[in-house]
Design a protein around this motif. Structure first.
Motif, mmCIF file in Angstrom:
data_model
loop_
_atom_site.group_PDB
_atom_site.id
_atom_site.type_symbol
_atom_site.label_atom_id
_atom_site.label_comp_id
_atom_site.label_asym_id
_atom_site.label_seq_id
_atom_site.Cartn_x
_atom_site.Cartn_y
_atom_site.Cartn_z
ATOM 1 N N UNK A 35 3.798 -22.237 0.635
ATOM 2 C CA UNK A 35 4.193 -22.693 2.009
ATOM 3 C C UNK A 35 3.298 -21.875 2.794
ATOM 4 N N UNK A 36 2.056 -22.757 3.189
ATOM 5 C CA UNK A 36 1.155 -22.029 3.782
ATOM 6 C C UNK A 36 1.410 -21.639 5.375
ATOM 7 N N UNK A 37 2.066 -22.545 5.968
ATOM 8 C CA UNK A 37 2.718 -22.316 7.626
ATOM 9 C C UNK A 37 3.654 -20.966 7.304
ATOM 10 N N UNK A 38 4.523 -21.090 6.482
ATOM 11 C CA UNK A 38 5.845 -19.781 6.312
ATOM 12 C C UNK A 38 4.852 -18.682 6.208
ATOM 13 N N UNK A 39 4.008 -18.706 5.273
ATOM 14 C CA UNK A 39 3.110 -17.583 4.827
ATOM 15 C C UNK A 39 2.458 -16.792 6.230
ATOM 16 N N UNK A 40 1.657 -17.776 6.802
ATOM 17 C CA UNK A 40 0.923 -17.298 8.022
ATOM 18 C C UNK A 40 1.963 -16.730 8.962
ATOM 19 N N UNK A 41 3.026 -17.397 9.198
ATOM 20 C CA UNK A 41 3.949 -16.730 10.109
ATOM 21 C C UNK A 41 4.530 -15.399 9.741
ATOM 22 N N UNK A 42 4.853 -15.105 8.297
ATOM 23 C CA UNK A 42 5.499 -14.018 7.820
ATOM 24 C C UNK A 42 4.222 -12.850 8.090
ATOM 25 N N UNK A 43 3.144 -13.406 7.758
ATOM 26 C CA UNK A 43 1.695 -12.430 7.940
ATOM 27 C C UNK A 43 1.596 -11.741 8.927
ATOM 28 N N UNK A 44 1.884 -12.369 10.387
ATOM 29 C CA UNK A 44 1.760 -12.272 11.450
ATOM 30 C C UNK A 44 3.161 -11.675 12.457
ATOM 31 N N UNK A 45 3.976 -11.732 11.561
ATOM 32 C CA UNK A 45 5.373 -11.140 12.386
ATOM 33 C C UNK A 45 5.379 -9.729 12.598
ATOM 34 N N UNK A 46 5.921 -9.473 13.616
ATOM 35 C CA UNK A 46 5.857 -7.979 13.888
ATOM 36 C C UNK A 46 6.713 -6.974 13.041
ATOM 37 N N UNK A 47 7.633 -7.561 12.156
ATOM 38 C CA UNK A 47 8.401 -6.779 11.180
ATOM 39 C C UNK A 47 7.385 -6.819 9.905
ATOM 40 N N UNK A 48 6.441 -7.242 9.770
ATOM 41 C CA UNK A 48 5.572 -7.462 8.666
ATOM 42 C C UNK A 48 5.230 -5.922 8.113
ATOM 43 N N UNK A 49 5.056 -5.612 6.954
ATOM 44 C CA UNK A 49 4.752 -4.431 6.382
ATOM 45 C C UNK A 49 3.528 -4.290 5.491
ATOM 46 N N UNK A 50 2.650 -3.826 5.381
ATOM 47 C CA UNK A 50 1.752 -3.930 4.346
ATOM 48 C C UNK A 50 1.046 -2.718 3.319
ATOM 49 N N UNK A 51 1.430 -2.620 2.198
ATOM 50 C CA UNK A 51 1.221 -1.616 1.244
ATOM 51 C C UNK A 51 0.012 -1.655 0.857
ATOM 52 N N UNK A 52 -0.900 -0.588 1.013
ATOM 53 C CA UNK A 52 -2.328 -0.443 0.549
ATOM 54 C C UNK A 52 -2.526 0.307 -0.683
ATOM 55 N N UNK A 53 -3.131 -0.249 -1.658
ATOM 56 C CA UNK A 53 -3.687 0.215 -2.970
ATOM 57 C C UNK A 53 -5.197 0.558 -2.913
ATOM 58 N N UNK A 54 -5.405 1.604 -3.784
ATOM 59 C CA UNK A 54 -7.000 1.851 -3.843
ATOM 60 C C UNK A 54 -7.306 1.221 -5.211
ATOM 61 N N UNK A 55 -8.620 1.201 -5.461
ATOM 62 C CA UNK A 55 -9.174 0.634 -6.554
ATOM 63 C C UNK A 55 -8.461 1.326 -7.765
ATOM 64 N N UNK A 56 -7.808 2.347 -7.705
ATOM 65 C CA UNK A 56 -7.405 3.241 -8.794
ATOM 66 C C UNK A 56 -5.896 2.710 -9.106
ATOM 67 N N UNK A 57 -5.359 1.928 -8.153
ATOM 68 C CA UNK A 57 -3.971 1.550 -8.233
ATOM 69 C C UNK A 57 -3.119 2.403 -7.356
ATOM 70 N N UNK A 58 -3.518 3.398 -6.732
ATOM 71 C CA UNK A 58 -2.767 4.478 -6.012
ATOM 72 C C UNK A 58 -2.373 3.887 -4.916
#
Length: 321
Positions: A26-49
């Protein structure tokens, strides 16, 4: 205690998350979720940390503003929604970008094994989930059927061959493995690898082969490794084990005969009576797996049933860290 409750006690298994598999196209839902203020983003480096706060007590999620500033060209990898319907995404950073993000946020990177014992169960489970999918993505670049390049779709959860004549779909893999505590009367069977330090033992384990039931895998692995015949086995609990892509399926089993004939896969196998086990653990002669592993929970289960004792209460100077 039910198997479900036992599984939830295992590290990486406490992830109360709606994975929203039906939303991945669902591209539209994903775009909305991606931009919502409550969205959180977990960052991983190339070593998987994963990016964590400086004292490593919790994950250091990026918010939408930080993602736009530090990671504006990212492709969404949807993890799911928490119980407040806040969306979580994973971001794979290059070595250079990962360093810049850590410097900008005051965070640092933590490996999954240490995170499993230090983070809250939800965050440890989220990290394990993200690492498993991102590792699969990093190893899934070319079609195994025709050799053409793959593209990632389905919010990061599917790869499709770009060759129209092939167009095979590839999905994240999970390799099932059994791990088992075998008993004879009130003793348990533990084994050790040749590469482990002297005195370190663990439960027996091995991968499930094609065309094999889990119970058959238990019988085969125990016989191959220790020469012990298992007459029955019962499911105990499971644990995600993304090192890199396993699912550990814990069992208890009963031996038909205590005779041991060690195979080629391990260096030694021994039966431990309760009194001997307690004495060796507290004396430092026996080192055990840490609570990170379901192996620890299986040994804990045996000790409680056979001796009425709690493994966590034993003084263990030889703890396996």
């Amino acid at each position: 205690m039910s198997a479900e409750q036992r599984s939830r006690n295992n590290v990486f298994s406490g992830l109360a998350l709606d994975r929203c598999s039906e939303r991945r196209t669902d591209v539209a839902w994903l775009d909305e979720a991606w931009r919502t203020n409550s969205a959180r983003f977990l960052v991983l480096n190339p070593e998987g940390k994963a990016l964590v706060v400086d004292d490593a007590t919790s994950l250091r999620f990026l918010d939408g503003r930080e993602r736009d500033t530090l990671f504006d060209a990212a492709q969404p990898l949807l993890l799911g929604l928490d119980d407040r319907e806040a969306p979580y995404f994973a971001l794979s950073a290059s070595a250079e970008a990962a360093l810049a993000i850590a410097n900008a946020t005051g965070g640092r990177y933590l490996d999954l094994r240490k995170a499993g014992l230090g983070l809250a169960s939800f965050e440890a489970g989220l990290f394990a989930y993200a690492r498993g999918v991102t590792h699969w993505q990093s190893r899934t670049r070319w079609c195994g059927a025709c050799g053409h390049a793959l593209i990632i779709e389905w919010a990061g959860h599917r790869a499709r061959c770009t060759n129209p004549a092939c167009a095979i779909e590839h999905f994240p893999r999970t390799d099932p493995a059994i791990i088992v505590i075998v008993t004879w009367r009130d003793a348990c069977l533990l084994g050790r690898q040749a590469t482990w330090p002297t005195g370190r033992y663990s439960t027996l384990a091995g991968f499930v082969e094609p065309g094999e039931t889990l119970e058959d895998a238990v019988r085969r692995e125990v016989f191959e490794e220790a020469g012990v015949r298992v007459v029955d086995s019962d499911y105990h609990s499971s644990q995600p084990w993304p090192f890199p892509s396993s699912l550990m399926l814990g069992f208890t089993a009963r031996a038909d005969d205590p005779a041991i004939k060690v195979g080629e896969e391990i260096d030694e196998a021994r039966w431990f009576e309760v009194d001997e086990f307690v004495r060796d653990v507290e004396g430092g002669a026996l080192g055990l797996p840490p609570p990170l592993s379901v192996s620890y929970r299986l040994i804990e289960h045996w000790l409680r049933a056979a001796g009425g004792l709690e493994l966590s209460a034993l003084e263990s100077p030889a703890a396996w860290t």
